[in-house]
Motif scaffolding. Structure first.
Motif, PDB file in Angstrom:
ATOM      1  N   ASN A   1       0.846  -1.191   0.000  1.00 12.38           N
ATOM      2  CA  ASN A   1       0.000   0.000   0.000  1.00 12.38           C
ATOM      3  C   ASN A   1       0.878   1.236   0.000  1.00 12.38           C
ATOM      4  O   ASN A   1       2.005   1.201   0.503  1.00 12.38           O
ATOM      5  N   LEU A   2       0.377   2.320  -0.579  1.00 12.74           N
ATOM      6  CA  LEU A   2       1.028   3.614  -0.394  1.00 12.74           C
ATOM      7  C   LEU A   2       0.445   4.183   0.891  1.00 12.74           C
ATOM      8  O   LEU A   2      -0.778   4.182   1.059  1.00 12.74           O
ATOM      9  N   LYS A   3       1.332   4.633   1.771  1.00 11.98           N
ATOM     10  CA  LYS A   3       0.841   5.103   3.083  1.00 11.98           C
ATOM     11  C   LYS A   3      -0.191   6.211   2.906  1.00 11.98           C
ATOM     12  O   LYS A   3       0.007   7.148   2.136  1.00 11.98           O
ATOM     13  N   ASP A   4      -1.300   6.082   3.606  1.00 12.11           N
ATOM     14  CA  ASP A   4      -2.382   7.071   3.598  1.00 12.11           C
ATOM     15  C   ASP A   4      -3.102   7.214   2.255  1.00 12.11           C
ATOM     16  O   ASP A   4      -3.809   8.188   2.028  1.00 12.11           O
ATOM     17  N   ILE A   5      -2.882   6.284   1.349  1.00 14.77           N
ATOM     18  CA  ILE A   5      -3.626   6.324   0.079  1.00 14.77           C
ATOM     19  C   ILE A   5      -4.406   5.023  -0.058  1.00 14.77           C
ATOM     20  O   ILE A   5      -3.864   3.935   0.115  1.00 14.77           O
ATOM     21  N   HIS A   6      -5.686   5.138  -0.350  1.00 15.53           N
ATOM     22  CA  HIS A   6      -6.544   3.962  -0.457  1.00 15.53           C
ATOM     23  C   HIS A   6      -6.128   3.112  -1.662  1.00 15.53           C
ATOM     24  O   HIS A   6      -5.867   3.662  -2.740  1.00 15.53           O
ATOM     25  N   PRO A   7      -6.075   1.780  -1.494  1.00 13.82           N
ATOM     26  CA  PRO A   7      -5.655   0.940  -2.631  1.00 13.82           C
ATOM     27  C   PRO A   7      -6.535   1.126  -3.874  1.00 13.82           C
ATOM     28  O   PRO A   7      -6.055   1.005  -5.004  1.00 13.82           O
ATOM     29  N   TYR A   8      -7.802   1.434  -3.652  1.00 14.85           N
ATOM     30  CA  TYR A   8      -8.687   1.662  -4.801  1.00 14.85           C
ATOM     31  C   TYR A   8      -8.227   2.878  -5.602  1.00 14.85           C
ATOM     32  O   TYR A   8      -8.205   2.856  -6.833  1.00 14.85           O
ATOM     33  N   ASP A   9      -7.859   3.961  -4.879  1.00 12.80           N
ATOM     34  CA  ASP A   9      -7.370   5.169  -5.552  1.00 12.80           C
ATOM     35  C   ASP A   9      -6.104   4.854  -6.338  1.00 12.80           C
ATOM     36  O   ASP A   9      -5.969   5.213  -7.512  1.00 12.80           O
ATOM     37  N   ALA A  10      -5.163   4.176  -5.679  1.00 14.00           N
ATOM     38  CA  ALA A  10      -3.890   3.857  -6.326  1.00 14.00           C
ATOM     39  C   ALA A  10      -4.118   2.955  -7.539  1.00 14.00           C
ATOM     40  O   ALA A  10      -3.587   3.210  -8.628  1.00 14.00           O
ATOM     41  N   GLY A  11      -4.960   1.916  -7.359  1.00 17.82           N
ATOM     42  CA  GLY A  11      -5.217   0.964  -8.443  1.00 17.82           C
ATOM     43  C   GLY A  11      -5.849   1.638  -9.655  1.00 17.82           C
ATOM     44  O   GLY A  11      -5.528   1.307 -10.805  1.00 17.82           O
ATOM     45  N   THR A  12      -6.748   2.593  -9.395  1.00 17.07           N
ATOM     46  CA  THR A  12      -7.416   3.299 -10.494  1.00 17.07           C
ATOM     47  C   THR A  12      -6.394   4.028 -11.363  1.00 17.07           C
ATOM     48  O   THR A  12      -6.471   4.006 -12.588  1.00 17.07           O
ATOM     49  N   ILE A  13      -5.422   4.657 -10.718  1.00 20.48           N
ATOM     50  CA  ILE A  13      -4.418   5.411 -11.477  1.00 20.48           C
ATOM     51  C   ILE A  13      -3.407   4.457 -12.138  1.00 20.48           C
ATOM     52  O   ILE A  13      -3.046   4.628 -13.311  1.00 20.48           O
ATOM     53  N   ILE A  14      -2.979   3.429 -11.413  1.00 24.74           N
ATOM     54  CA  ILE A  14      -2.018   2.470 -11.985  1.00 24.74           C
ATOM     55  C   ILE A  14      -2.598   1.822 -13.245  1.00 24.74           C
ATOM     56  O   ILE A  14      -1.915   1.633 -14.245  1.00 24.74           O
ATOM     57  N   ASP A  15      -3.899   1.546 -13.206  1.00 24.60           N
ATOM     58  CA  ASP A  15      -4.593   0.973 -14.365  1.00 24.60           C
ATOM     59  C   ASP A  15      -4.449   1.864 -15.597  1.00 24.60           C
ATOM     60  O   ASP A  15      -4.251   1.386 -16.709  1.00 24.60           O
TER      61      ASP A  15
END
Lengths: 406, 143
Positions: A338-352
């Motif tokens: 996980n990125l600290k303090d960032i929701h995995p959904y938020d991160a996954g959306t951008i990584i996608d």
């Protein structure tokens, strides 16, 4: 090592595509792997040629299909070093295999007050079937605890064993964390107490060589689709002495010897557990996948994958805002973070959006997420066709996520 | 402003973005400015299922109009729910029930969200319409 990843990538048509205008990086292999051309060709040629039902017809095509189907059983038996074909049951997938054992073994052997042991890092597929059968039979589910990195606590495990323990079922490699579990030790301890052990090898078969006789496990199961074969096919290895005693799990055609309206005599192993028309094309396709894997060679695959995983871990460890889970002695295939303090959904959306396929969420392992204290993680899972360049692209995407949300 | 007018306003704003990153930066910005829901509403009862991230949604009636408030543990989700609130909040239950929310498609949100994620979006809209239906029924019973 005669391992040419660029050449190998050409064998997998789906890798050669763009997503959002960028070359696809496929890091969701723990969910399902891509398929080599030879597997796809086998499916096409089956349906264009010998398509017919197995084990039933005397006609030419049916015999061809049956032969190809049974040849795959031979291949699987050889691949995992089972003693005989009677021990190789074809199922719909690893989940189906576990349900088969939980229901058939459970209904036959469990009495009220009996106990089943699983681990805290199991996939839901190795939790829920046991939970349900325990409830139905008045048995109890016990769980091997882990430390914060997902390493199973073997001392606690020993403490859980009692004369009431009927079976132990643990994963070979955790799908959520990539931790390789000490299954040899678990099997040894269990057998000292005369308790059979089932191994959920859905991830294990993909990243390790499996010899069921050497492991001495009593059941081992996996899915074709995570191991470069078609979807809808799974394998259950079972020690013959247990399979013999276990009643059929599902009933219908093919698994019978004789049927009258008063009584039915069941077929012999392995057919006793294989009712209904199987996914013949898928099974034969899985045979092609096994041949392909053997040609490349599991030792080379493992050493390449371990090297890639180490490279990725080193790079990711450099980012101080990342929390990486499952730092165990031995891990394979998966990096969960996980990125600290960032929701995995938020991160996954951008990584996608960078054309990178990662999985976000609880990975069908909610109890694991609970002990990690998170609702989910980002999981990058690798195969032998992934490259260091792809890992570098993931890093660029992660840095962008940090920039956008940080 | 009517729902349709608000929808057009949102569509116009989104038409200015050249690429996905601008669009998501905008959603993130809005995710950070959502009117935070009162902590007492952040319970199971107000949780919308069907989302990978958690979304809490509450509604109340003021002067014949439904006021929505929401929060989420993910910023992008919060941005999306904020967009929905901007369009649907402070409208009559009848108007909320009548709209087909065509702006969601027009700003390319639906196509950019995978089925499971867009299920989350669908669940949010469904929940908002459910609240509207409840208030409409209550009003009719009072009359």
């Amino acid at each position: 090592m005669n391992f040419d990843v660029e050449k190998i990538r050409k064998d997998f048509p789906a890798l050669n595509q763009e997503v959002y205008g960028k070359p696809l990086v496929y890091f969701d292999n723990a969910a399902t792997s891509q398929k080599p051309r030879v597997v796809i060709d086998t499916l096409v040629s089956y349906y264009s040629g010998i398509n017919s039902n197995v084990h039933r017809g005397v006609h030419y095509l049916s015999q061809q299909a049956t032969e190809a189907f049974e040849q795959t059983r031979d291949l699987i038996r050889d691949y995992i070093h089972a003693k005989s074909n009677s021990e190789i049951i074809i199922t719909k997938g690893a989940t189906d295999s576990i349900n088969l054992v939980a229901n058939s073994f459970g209904r036959h052997f469990f009495k009220p007050g009996d106990e089943v042991i699983i681990s805290a890092t199991e996939h839901h597929a190795n939790i829920v079937p046991w939970q349900v059968i325990c409830k139905d039979t008045g048995s109890k589910l016990k769980v091997i605890p882990t430390d914060e990195n997902g390493n199973l606590n073997l001392d606690s495990f020993k403490g859980l064993i009692s004369h009431k323990t009927k079976i132990i079922s643990v994963g070979h490699i955790s799908n959520a964390l990539g931790v390789v579990n000490p299954i040899r030790e678990i099997i040894r301890i269990a057998h000292q107490n005369n308790i059979p052990v089932m191994i959920d090898g859905a991830q294990g078969i993909v990243h390790r060589e499996v010899d069921v006789q050497e492991l001495d496990c009593d059941f081992y199961c996996f899915s074709s689709h995570k191991f470069y074969g078609p979807m809808g096919v799974g394998i259950l290895y079972g020690r013959e002495k247990f399979l013999e005693q276990m009643p059929p799990y599902q009933t219908g055609g093919e698994m019978i010897k004789s049927v009258t309206f008063e009584n039915t005599t069941f077929n012999e192993l392995p057919f006793k557990f294989e009712t209904g028309t199987p996914n013949v094309a898928g099974v034969i396709g899985f045979g092609a996948a096994l041949e392909y894997i053997k040609k490349i060679g599991m030792p080379d695959i493992i050493s390449y994958e371990d090297d890639l995983l180490k490279y990725a871990l080193k790079k990711l460890n450099n980012l101080d805002y990342l929390q990486i889970y499952g730092n165990s002695q031995e891990r394979a295939g998966v990096i969960s973070f996980n990125l600290k303090d960032i929701h995995p959904y938020d991160a996954g959306t951008i990584i996608d959006k960078f054309g990178i396929a990662v999985r976000t969420g609880n990975h069908c392992a909610q109890p694991v997420m609970d002990f990690l204290g998170t609702t989910g993680t980002i999981r990058a899972s690798m195969a032998f066709y992934n490259t260091r360049e792809e890992v570098d692209r993931l890093l660029v995407a992660i840095e962008k996520v940090k920039e956008m949300f940080g | 402003m009517t729902i349709t007018e608000k929808e057009h306003q949102v569509i116009e704003e989104f038409s200015l973005f050249d690429d996905w990153m601008d669009k998501y930066n905008y959603l993130i910005e809005m995710g950070k400015t959502t009117p935070i829901i009162d902590e007492k509403f952040k319970t199971e009862q107000y949780l919308i299922s069907g989302c990978q991230s958690r979304v809490w949604l509450s509604a109340e009636m003021a002067d014949g109009k439904v006021i929505f408030k929401a929060d989420s543990d993910a910023v992008i989700t919060k941005g999306i729910v904020n967009l929905l609130i901007r369009v649907l909040s402070n409208q009559t239950p009848e108007d909320i029930l009548a709209t087909d929310m065509e702006f969601v498609d027009k700003i390319g949100l639906k196509e950019h969200l995978s089925p499971t994620r867009s299920n989350g979006l669908t669940s949010m809209i469904k929940q908002m319409k459910l609240y509207a239906l409840v208030y409409k029924t209550k009003k009719e019973q009072q009359n």
